[in-house]
Design an enzyme around this catalytic site. Structure first.
Site, PDB file in Angstrom:
ATOM      1  N   TYR A   1       0.841  -1.195   0.000  1.00  0.00           N
ATOM      2  CA  TYR A   1       0.000   0.000   0.000  1.00  0.00           C
ATOM      3  C   TYR A   1       0.875   1.244   0.000  1.00  0.00           C
ATOM      4  O   TYR A   1       0.675   2.178   0.756  1.00  0.00           O
ATOM      5  CB  TYR A   1      -0.951  -0.003   1.213  1.00  0.00           C
TER       6      TYR A   1
ATOM      7  N   HIS B   1       5.902  -3.626 -12.543  1.00  0.00           N
ATOM      8  CA  HIS B   1       7.250  -3.456 -13.083  1.00  0.00           C
ATOM      9  C   HIS B   1       7.814  -4.862 -13.243  1.00  0.00           C
ATOM     10  O   HIS B   1       7.693  -5.691 -12.349  1.00  0.00           O
ATOM     11  CB  HIS B   1       8.099  -2.624 -12.119  1.00  0.00           C
TER      12      HIS B   1
ATOM     13  N   GLY C   1       2.356   6.895  -8.253  1.00  0.00           N
ATOM     14  CA  GLY C   1       1.038   6.518  -7.771  1.00  0.00           C
ATOM     15  C   GLY C   1       0.124   7.674  -7.454  1.00  0.00           C
ATOM     16  O   GLY C   1      -1.086   7.613  -7.716  1.00  0.00           O
TER      17      GLY C   1
END
Length: 342
Positions: free
Chosen positions: A26, A109, A135
């Site tokens: 997260y 990735h 992000g």
């Protein structure tokens, strides 16, 4: 050959809507993927290690939080959004034992798959969905009705639907609003590392610091050096981002443009380009990946020392002081540290 770029009309949202998705991690990308998916109607849970500082943030955002193993067992699509150096150990211990035939394993990735830190079993789909932006922008642009372009690729297609599923995932996080480009794990990983090392991060920071040092050592005020070598860089990059190099050159003075085309090649020389090719070779043959993983797992002493040197550079002190007098630079912008975990 023209690139194959796909948009919302090309994606089947029903594919991702029919999946139970586990977002592992997260951080910058993790919070954006989880929240964008949730708001696109996808069944999402977040997998975090016990004691993670991100648990509270994810729960406060209205997300279901489980352990990595529980999240993986409950889901049939697992997206790993951890630091590259953590993929292998976490995958081996908590993800691999809970994968079932027909499940999908995604990454944003290709590093861990490309360099064999993760070795997926047969029977599962393995794909890449890589937003081409940090992000906080993936999240912000989605909430504004836009999106960040994404790359998608397939490493293993066990169900025959891995590509369509990756496109559906990219659509649900907003990528198809801006465009989804098809690629391969090798191309995404190798070009991404090269761009970071040679241009976007390594090249730019080394150039800015060296320019700042040259002016200060010549007796000019550090504040003037900061404005010329760092602050104004955004103005030039914004012009390049919006209009290309040609558009930037059209917008600057003839004096600046002449200095650009005559002096730039004296900074980035044939020797510099030869070093770029050497760095690309180290990426392609896996030696950079081996070096980086070894550095991290041995305690990252060298990395920490280099990071500290950067933090203590005079340009950081000067910049912090000047930016404090320009509060409008960050006004209205949420710090990524406040939106996601570390």
């Amino acid at each position: 050959m023209a690139a194959n770029v796909l948009y919302e009309k090309d994606a089947d949202r029903a594919l991702i809507a029919g999946r139970k998705v586990a977002i592992i991690g997260y951080g910058s990308q993790g919070h954006a993927h989880a929240l964008n998916l949730k708001e696109s109607g996808v069944d999402v849970r977040v997998g975090l290690r016990e004691g993670s500082s991100s648990v509270k943030k994810a729960e406060e955002a209205g997300l279901k939080v489980l352990s990595v193993a529980q999240a993986t067992a409950e889901a049939d699509l697992v997206m790993i959004l951890l630091p590259d150096t953590e993929h292998g150990p976490v995958y081996d211990a908590e993800i691999a034992p809970n994968l079932n035939p027909g499940d999908a394993l995604f990454v944003s990735h290709g590093f861990s798959v490309r360099f064999n830190e993760i070795k997926p079993p047969e029977g599962i789909d393995v794909a890449l969905v890589a937003p081409k932006g940090p992000g906080h922008l993936v999240r912000r642009t989605y909430t504004e009705g836009g999106g960040v372009p994404c790359l998608i690729a397939v490493h293993q297609d066990s169900t025959g639907k891995a590509f369509d599923l990756a496109l559906s995932y990219a659509d649900a996080i907003g990528g198809s609003r801006a465009g989804v480009l098809t690629t391969t794990f090798e191309e995404e990983t190798e070009t991404d590392l090269f761009g970071e090392q040679v241009v976007l991060c390594g090249g730019v920071t080394a150039l800015v610091q060296a320019g700042f040092e040259t002016l200060v050592e010549a007796g000019y005020q550090p504040e003037s050096a900061y404005f010329e070598c760092l602050h104004e860089l955004k103005l030039i990059v914004d012009l390049m981002y919006e209009q290309g190099i040609g558009g930037m050159r059209y917008s600057i003075s003839h004096t600046a443009e002449y200095g650009d085309v005559t002096r730039g090649p004296r900074i980035v020389t044939a020797e510099t380009k030869a070093e770029m090719k050497k760095i690309l070779g180290e990426i392609q043959d896996g030696s950079f990946a081996k070096e980086w993983i070894g550095e991290w797992r041995s305690g990252h002493k060298k990395f920490d020392e280099l990071r500290k040197q950067g933090e203590e550079h005079q340009i950081e002190e000067v910049g912090a002081r000047l930016r404090s007098m320009m509060p409008w630079i960050s006004q209205g912008k949420q710090r990524v540290q406040d939106a996601s975990g570390g």
